[in-house]
Design a protein around this motif. Sequence first.
Motif, PDB file in Angstrom:
ATOM      1  N   ASN A 154       0.844  -1.239   0.116  1.00  0.00           N
ATOM      2  CA  ASN A 154      -0.036  -0.061  -0.068  1.00  0.00           C
ATOM      3  C   ASN A 154       0.808   1.315  -0.097  1.00  0.00           C
ATOM      4  O   ASN A 154       0.355   2.477  -0.517  1.00  0.00           O
ATOM      5  CB  ASN A 154      -0.989   0.257   1.203  1.00  0.00           C
ATOM      6  N   TYR A 155       1.983   1.302   0.591  1.00  0.00           N
ATOM      7  CA  TYR A 155       2.748   2.527   0.877  1.00  0.00           C
ATOM      8  C   TYR A 155       4.267   2.641   0.122  1.00  0.00           C
ATOM      9  O   TYR A 155       4.879   3.512   0.573  1.00  0.00           O
ATOM     10  CB  TYR A 155       2.800   2.660   2.303  1.00  0.00           C
ATOM     11  N   THR A 156       4.550   1.616  -0.615  1.00  0.00           N
ATOM     12  CA  THR A 156       5.802   1.756  -1.302  1.00  0.00           C
ATOM     13  C   THR A 156       5.567   2.018  -2.851  1.00  0.00           C
ATOM     14  O   THR A 156       4.620   1.733  -3.333  1.00  0.00           O
ATOM     15  CB  THR A 156       6.627   0.682  -1.040  1.00  0.00           C
ATOM     16  N   LYS A 157       6.788   2.465  -3.402  1.00  0.00           N
ATOM     17  CA  LYS A 157       6.730   2.524  -4.708  1.00  0.00           C
ATOM     18  C   LYS A 157       8.125   1.946  -5.379  1.00  0.00           C
ATOM     19  O   LYS A 157       9.034   1.441  -4.734  1.00  0.00           O
ATOM     20  CB  LYS A 157       7.132   3.912  -5.186  1.00  0.00           C
ATOM     21  N   PRO A 158       7.944   1.108  -6.707  1.00  0.00           N
ATOM     22  CA  PRO A 158       9.074   0.608  -7.282  1.00  0.00           C
ATOM     23  C   PRO A 158      10.108   1.772  -7.600  1.00  0.00           C
ATOM     24  O   PRO A 158       9.864   2.780  -7.632  1.00  0.00           O
ATOM     25  CB  PRO A 158       8.481   0.278  -8.633  1.00  0.00           C
ATOM     26  N   ILE A 159      11.205   1.280  -7.447  1.00  0.00           N
ATOM     27  CA  ILE A 159      12.548   1.946  -7.882  1.00  0.00           C
ATOM     28  C   ILE A 159      12.481   2.157  -9.384  1.00  0.00           C
ATOM     29  O   ILE A 159      13.095   1.078 -10.001  1.00  0.00           O
ATOM     30  CB  ILE A 159      13.820   1.694  -7.274  1.00  0.00           C
ATOM     31  N   LEU A 160      12.306   3.062  -9.817  1.00  0.00           N
ATOM     32  CA  LEU A 160      11.950   3.328 -11.430  1.00  0.00           C
ATOM     33  C   LEU A 160      13.347   4.238 -11.848  1.00  0.00           C
ATOM     34  O   LEU A 160      13.642   4.124 -13.038  1.00  0.00           O
ATOM     35  CB  LEU A 160      10.821   4.292 -11.817  1.00  0.00           C
ATOM     36  N   ALA A 161      13.861   5.039 -10.971  1.00  0.00           N
ATOM     37  CA  ALA A 161      14.993   5.844 -11.380  1.00  0.00           C
ATOM     38  C   ALA A 161      15.918   6.136 -10.537  1.00  0.00           C
ATOM     39  O   ALA A 161      15.823   5.924  -9.343  1.00  0.00           O
ATOM     40  CB  ALA A 161      14.559   7.170 -11.998  1.00  0.00           C
TER      41      ALA A 161
END
Length: 274
Positions: A154-161
């Motif tokens: 719910n509260y993390t994001k993928p490492i895209l950059a």
Amino acid sequence: MMTQEERIARFDKVLGIEAYRFKGIMQKFPNHFHEYYVIGFIENGSRHLSCKNKEYMIGTGDILLFNPMDSHTCEQIDDQTLDYRCINIKPAVMQKIAYEITSQNDLPEFIEPVVFRSEQVSLLRELHQMLMDERSDFQKEEAFYFLIEQLLANYTKPILAKSFEASAEIQKAYKYMDENFSEPISLDDLSNISGLNKYTLLRSFTRQKGLTPYQYLETIRVNHAKKQLEQGITLIESAGQSGFTDQSHFTKFFKNFIGLTPKQYQNIFTDNDK
């Protein structure tokens, strides 16, 4: 009638995490960071939180999610005390459990430091109480896995950059402190190392790192002292080897940043050995 202050800490060897419970405290925490994840919630009270140059008003039922190295500070906004619980998770422990849950080997990154009135509070409270009670059954481990699973989803994001990197001049300054924190360090030293005048260094460092050079240095020293205290090194030795000029200086900064005295912190490891 003023509430009696309580500061309780536990270390769970099975999960490899720390758990703190602060009840009835008025302490202001200065700008600092941790080298580990902090997952906490407010049981009672309200605070003004600043994290990575953003401002939040937080209160009962809110969850706090700090990534390693997130600079933050908080203080009460009224004359009421704070009841707060948290668990601290080292990056290696988080990486292992996150891999088991997601099959991704990257360290997770929480998007925001505050989740208002989070539905995960009840699970976090249940887990935290089991840690306080020093439970050893697998219900505790199950609760830990389910909590992390929900927080990651719910509260993390993928490492895209690639994450933002400080300028070369500021990197020179903080890397010098990382490597020489046990020695006396002056603003002249950092100015010479970075090639910036003192004012430009202070302004640029604070903008890029989220805290002043002095706050950064003291945080590095406290984090190093924590590791030594975990290993059973005496308070006097850990203070000197971490760059603190005297015992009172050490105790003051340690309690300001961690919420426990150095002795209280060391006791959570020695008590577990009994």
